[in-house]
Design an enzyme around this catalytic site. Structure first.
Site, PDB file in Angstrom:
ATOM      1  N   ASN A  41    -134.310  60.466  -4.329  1.00  0.00           N
ATOM      2  CA  ASN A  41    -135.466  61.014  -3.590  1.00  0.00           C
ATOM      3  C   ASN A  41    -136.409  59.954  -3.042  1.00  0.00           C
ATOM      4  O   ASN A  41    -137.625  60.165  -2.969  1.00  0.00           O
ATOM      5  CB  ASN A  41    -136.247  62.000  -4.468  1.00  0.00           C
ATOM      6  CG  ASN A  41    -135.414  63.166  -4.933  1.00  0.00           C
ATOM      7  OD1 ASN A  41    -135.064  63.250  -6.105  1.00  0.00           O
ATOM      8  ND2 ASN A  41    -135.070  64.050  -4.016  1.00  0.00           N
ATOM      9  N   LYS A 129    -123.386  61.949  -7.353  1.00  0.00           N
ATOM     10  CA  LYS A 129    -123.589  60.809  -6.455  1.00  0.00           C
ATOM     11  C   LYS A 129    -123.813  59.529  -7.238  1.00  0.00           C
ATOM     12  O   LYS A 129    -123.195  58.501  -6.950  1.00  0.00           O
ATOM     13  CB  LYS A 129    -124.785  61.055  -5.525  1.00  0.00           C
ATOM     14  CG  LYS A 129    -125.002  59.926  -4.518  1.00  0.00           C
ATOM     15  CD  LYS A 129    -126.281  60.095  -3.710  1.00  0.00           C
ATOM     16  CE  LYS A 129    -127.486  59.650  -4.507  1.00  0.00           C
ATOM     17  NZ  LYS A 129    -128.717  59.561  -3.681  1.00  0.00           N
ATOM     18  N   HIS A 149    -126.848  61.114   4.150  1.00  0.00           N
ATOM     19  CA  HIS A 149    -126.222  60.784   5.438  1.00  0.00           C
ATOM     20  C   HIS A 149    -124.764  61.252   5.478  1.00  0.00           C
ATOM     21  O   HIS A 149    -124.324  61.870   6.453  1.00  0.00           O
ATOM     22  CB  HIS A 149    -126.286  59.281   5.696  1.00  0.00           C
ATOM     23  CG  HIS A 149    -127.671  58.732   5.760  1.00  0.00           C
ATOM     24  ND1 HIS A 149    -128.545  59.031   6.774  1.00  0.00           N
ATOM     25  CD2 HIS A 149    -128.334  57.893   4.916  1.00  0.00           C
ATOM     26  CE1 HIS A 149    -129.695  58.408   6.570  1.00  0.00           C
ATOM     27  NE2 HIS A 149    -129.599  57.717   5.450  1.00  0.00           N
TER      28      HIS A 149
END
Length: 223
Positions: A41, A129, A149
């Protein structure tokens, strides 16, 4: 969802645009884990500032574990969500020490890939991730990280469906993309997401993938 031949075309176009980076160790694996927790974040600049402050203040990870949580939080403040990330970092370091008696993730190198991933995912605050980044960048193991992305670009291209969330995308993309292409594909998708396929105002008119991009074809910008 794209057929394998179309995926290969996307891969080759991105390589032509951004090159074919060779795998290298970016950070020592445990550093990679802590850096990636800090990256959650926030952007790369703030992550790097926070990580540098952490390393400058504490000479080793034992000092981080023994420091007051509030002090660690203040140190990593540039990364944002410091009050949440500080205990996550301390808990992760404590778990590593319990597992192998030292502050090192080298024990993951000998684990079967699925077992290594599961161990990382068992840490509070570590999702698919973060686990994939540690495995791919820290060890060169075949894992495919999906950041904002990668998720945006692959959805727009039609590689994954519109309703595939980021967590599910890890599993889908690892099945679709050849493992030997994970590193290059991941980095080039990020480069494309930053330079062209932006969240706001994507540059479709200068995109080398425009003629095969479902998002662009739906917009009709090439008409």
């Amino acid at each position: 969802m794209r057929r394998m031949s179309e995926l290969q075309m996307i891969y080759e176009i991105l390589v032509a645009d951004y090159g074919e980076p060779q795998w290298r160790v970016h950070l020592e694996p445990l550093d990679e884990l802590i850096s990636t927790i800090l990256s959650q974040n926030t952007n790369d600049v703030n992550r790097d500032r926070a990580f540098a402050r952490l390393k400058d203040r504490y000479n080793n990870w034992e000092l981080v574990v023994n420091a007051p949580t509030e002090e660690v939080a203040e140190t990593i403040r540039p990364a944002g969500l410091a009050n949440r990330k500080a205990p996550r970092i301390k808990n992760a370091l404590e778990a590593v020490k319990r597992e192998c008696g030292d502050y090192s993730l080298e024990f993951l190198r000998e684990m079967e890939l699925g077992e290594a991933r599961s161990w990382l995912l068992s840490l509070p605050g570590v999702g698919p991730k973060t686990a994939a980044i540690v495995l791919l960048f820290g060890f060169g193991r075949p894992a495919f990280p999906v950041d904002t992305h990668v998720h945006r670009v692959t959805r727009r291209l039609g590689v994954i469906s519109e309703n595939t969330n980021a967590e599910r995308a890890h599993q889908v993309l690892e099945k679709l993309i050849p493992p030997e292409q994970y590193y290059v594909f991941h980095l080039n998708l990020i480069s494309h997401g930053r330079a062209v396929c932006r969240a706001r105002n994507p540059q479709c008119v200068r995109c080398s993938l425009a003629t095969i991009c479902k998002y662009n074809l739906a917009l009709g910008t090439l008409d």
